[in-house]
Scaffold this motif. Structure first.
Motif, PDB file in Angstrom:
ATOM      1  N   THR A  59      15.621  -1.861  30.601  1.00 13.35           N
ATOM      2  CA  THR A  59      14.938  -0.937  29.699  1.00 13.35           C
ATOM      3  C   THR A  59      14.438  -0.650  28.083  1.00 13.35           C
ATOM      4  N   PHE A  60      16.384  -0.809  28.180  1.00 16.31           N
ATOM      5  CA  PHE A  60      17.245  -0.130  27.198  1.00 16.31           C
ATOM      6  C   PHE A  60      16.785   1.219  26.787  1.00 16.31           C
ATOM      7  N   GLN A  61      16.575   2.068  27.893  1.00 19.43           N
ATOM      8  CA  GLN A  61      16.817   3.557  28.061  1.00 19.43           C
ATOM      9  C   GLN A  61      18.372   3.868  29.221  1.00 19.43           C
ATOM     10  N   SER A  62      18.252   5.222  28.793  1.00 20.59           N
ATOM     11  CA  SER A  62      19.196   6.092  29.746  1.00 20.59           C
ATOM     12  C   SER A  62      18.201   6.166  31.687  1.00 20.59           C
ATOM     13  N   GLU A  63      19.516   6.369  32.095  1.00 25.05           N
ATOM     14  CA  GLU A  63      19.002   6.428  33.307  1.00 25.05           C
ATOM     15  C   GLU A  63      18.331   7.994  33.443  1.00 25.05           C
ATOM     16  N   GLN A  64      18.689   8.473  32.484  1.00 26.33           N
ATOM     17  CA  GLN A  64      17.243  10.072  32.599  1.00 26.33           C
ATOM     18  C   GLN A  64      16.373   9.756  31.868  1.00 26.33           C
ATOM     19  N   ALA A  65      15.979   9.308  31.331  1.00 23.16           N
ATOM     20  CA  ALA A  65      15.153   9.110  30.337  1.00 23.16           C
ATOM     21  C   ALA A  65      13.967   8.095  31.317  1.00 23.16           C
ATOM     22  N   PHE A  66      14.739   7.131  31.688  1.00 19.31           N
ATOM     23  CA  PHE A  66      14.170   6.378  32.489  1.00 19.31           C
ATOM     24  C   PHE A  66      13.067   6.722  34.268  1.00 19.31           C
ATOM     25  N   GLY A  67      14.245   7.864  34.490  1.00 16.79           N
ATOM     26  CA  GLY A  67      13.510   8.386  35.567  1.00 16.79           C
ATOM     27  C   GLY A  67      12.825   9.581  34.916  1.00 16.79           C
ATOM     28  N   THR A  68      12.566   9.733  33.824  1.00 19.72           N
ATOM     29  CA  THR A  68      11.988  10.507  33.072  1.00 19.72           C
ATOM     30  C   THR A  68      10.159   9.836  33.521  1.00 19.72           C
ATOM     31  N   LEU A  69      10.044   8.935  32.439  1.00 21.56           N
ATOM     32  CA  LEU A  69       9.066   7.796  32.897  1.00 21.56           C
ATOM     33  C   LEU A  69       8.945   8.041  34.047  1.00 21.56           C
ATOM     34  N   ALA A  70       9.415   7.240  34.818  1.00 18.51           N
ATOM     35  CA  ALA A  70       9.499   6.895  36.769  1.00 18.51           C
ATOM     36  C   ALA A  70       8.301   7.512  37.238  1.00 18.51           C
ATOM     37  N   ASN A  71       9.093   9.259  36.704  1.00 20.99           N
ATOM     38  CA  ASN A  71       8.349  10.341  37.167  1.00 20.99           C
ATOM     39  C   ASN A  71       6.491  10.500  37.250  1.00 20.99           C
ATOM     40  N   THR A  75       3.329  10.258  38.812  1.00 19.88           N
ATOM     41  CA  THR A  75       2.111  10.717  38.915  1.00 19.88           C
ATOM     42  C   THR A  75       0.769  10.237  38.372  1.00 19.88           C
ATOM     43  N   ARG A  76       0.761   9.078  37.816  1.00 16.16           N
ATOM     44  CA  ARG A  76      -0.574   8.527  37.110  1.00 16.16           C
ATOM     45  C   ARG A  76      -0.379   7.569  38.699  1.00 16.16           C
ATOM     46  N   ILE A  79       3.757   3.493  39.968  1.00 18.54           N
ATOM     47  CA  ILE A  79       4.748   3.011  40.581  1.00 18.54           C
ATOM     48  C   ILE A  79       4.877   3.370  42.056  1.00 18.54           C
ATOM     49  N   GLU A  80       5.165   3.260  43.032  1.00 16.34           N
ATOM     50  CA  GLU A  80       5.837   3.561  44.228  1.00 16.34           C
ATOM     51  C   GLU A  80       6.930   3.704  44.325  1.00 16.34           C
ATOM     52  N   ARG A  81       7.890   4.959  44.524  1.00 13.84           N
ATOM     53  CA  ARG A  81       9.476   5.053  45.068  1.00 13.84           C
ATOM     54  C   ARG A  81       9.316   4.705  46.459  1.00 13.84           C
ATOM     55  N   VAL A  95      -0.839  -1.311  43.684  1.00 12.43           N
ATOM     56  CA  VAL A  95      -2.046  -2.192  43.246  1.00 12.43           C
ATOM     57  C   VAL A  95      -2.529  -1.624  41.585  1.00 12.43           C
ATOM     58  N   THR A  96      -2.330  -0.414  40.901  1.00 11.80           N
ATOM     59  CA  THR A  96      -3.481   0.525  40.015  1.00 11.80           C
ATOM     60  C   THR A  96      -2.080  -0.213  39.100  1.00 11.80           C
ATOM     61  N   GLY A  97      -0.728   0.181  39.600  1.00 15.87           N
ATOM     62  CA  GLY A  97       0.141  -0.552  38.328  1.00 15.87           C
ATOM     63  C   GLY A  97      -0.105  -1.319  38.004  1.00 15.87           C
ATOM     64  N   SER A  98      -0.502  -2.403  38.834  1.00 21.88           N
ATOM     65  CA  SER A  98      -0.696  -4.345  38.787  1.00 21.88           C
ATOM     66  C   SER A  98      -1.659  -4.196  37.339  1.00 21.88           C
ATOM     67  N   GLN A  99      -2.684  -3.345  37.716  1.00 23.19           N
ATOM     68  CA  GLN A  99      -3.801  -3.487  37.180  1.00 23.19           C
ATOM     69  C   GLN A  99      -3.962  -3.412  35.957  1.00 23.19           C
ATOM     70  N   VAL A 100      -2.876  -2.199  35.019  1.00 24.27           N
ATOM     71  CA  VAL A 100      -2.537  -1.582  33.968  1.00 24.27           C
ATOM     72  C   VAL A 100      -1.745  -2.611  33.024  1.00 24.27           C
ATOM     73  N   LEU A 101      -0.251  -3.129  34.160  1.00 28.58           N
ATOM     74  CA  LEU A 101       0.243  -4.081  33.680  1.00 28.58           C
ATOM     75  C   LEU A 101      -0.805  -5.746  33.008  1.00 28.58           C
ATOM     76  N   ARG A 102      -1.389  -5.697  34.016  1.00 27.34           N
ATOM     77  CA  ARG A 102      -2.125  -7.480  33.749  1.00 27.34           C
ATOM     78  C   ARG A 102      -3.596  -6.466  32.207  1.00 27.34           C
ATOM     79  N   ALA A 103      -4.032  -5.353  31.833  1.00 25.61           N
ATOM     80  CA  ALA A 103      -4.663  -5.659  30.913  1.00 25.61           C
ATOM     81  C   ALA A 103      -3.396  -5.177  29.974  1.00 25.61           C
ATOM     82  N   GLY A 104      -2.586  -4.487  29.544  1.00 27.72           N
ATOM     83  CA  GLY A 104      -1.228  -4.659  28.846  1.00 27.72           C
ATOM     84  C   GLY A 104      -0.432  -5.962  28.475  1.00 27.72           C
TER      85      GLY A 104
END
Length: 138
Positions: A59-71, A75-76, A79-81, A95-104
């Motif tokens: 996603t062309f981000q730093s690991e720190q930026a991606f970690g913040t985004l993943a958090n 929370t929403r 995704i799960e870790r 399942v919710t993440g897949s729904q948001v992805l499809r909507a996007g």
């Protein structure tokens, strides 16, 4: 671009790319996500079980930026870790993440359709052919 006295005014450049991103951002908000979040969901969907390092690179981000985004995505409930091999943490869509992805995807397809509506079918086919050519050589 506008040229005055032989000088090109960069502020007069076409801004279609910027407008497309702005439109996509605004429309993604209607499905309760951001462009960065949707991009992360796309990456996780493409390579499920990936580490934060791999997804940051994707996603062309730093690991720190991606970690913040993943958090935020955790929370929403998008995704799960889970523990992976060694100290690695794997990322997967819920399942919710897949729904948001499809909507996007629906939003992105609408924006792209509108963006290229001024082109005829032949012009769109030519554009696609040209993009395929540079995609295989770049």
């Amino acid at each position: 671009m506008v040229e005055a006295r032989g000088v090109v005014d960069p502020s007069a450049r076409p801004r279609r790319g910027h407008r497309g991103r702005s439109s996509r951002r605004a429309r993604l908000a209607t499905v309760r996500t951001t462009l960065a979040q949707w991009d992360a969901l796309r990456a996780i969907d493409r390579i499920p079980g990936s580490t934060a390092r791999a997804l940051a690179e994707e996603t062309f981000q730093s690991e720190q930026a991606f970690g913040t985004l993943a958090n935020r995505l955790v929370t929403r409930g998008l995704i799960e870790r889970t523990p992976g091999r060694g100290r690695a943490i794997e990322h997967r869509l819920t399942v919710t993440g897949s729904q948001v992805l499809r909507a996007g995807h629906r939003v992105a397809n609408e924006v792209l359709t509108e963006s290229f509506a001024a082109l005829s079918a032949g012009e769109r086919a030519t554009l696609l052919d040209l993009l395929h050519r540079i995609g295989t050589h770049g």
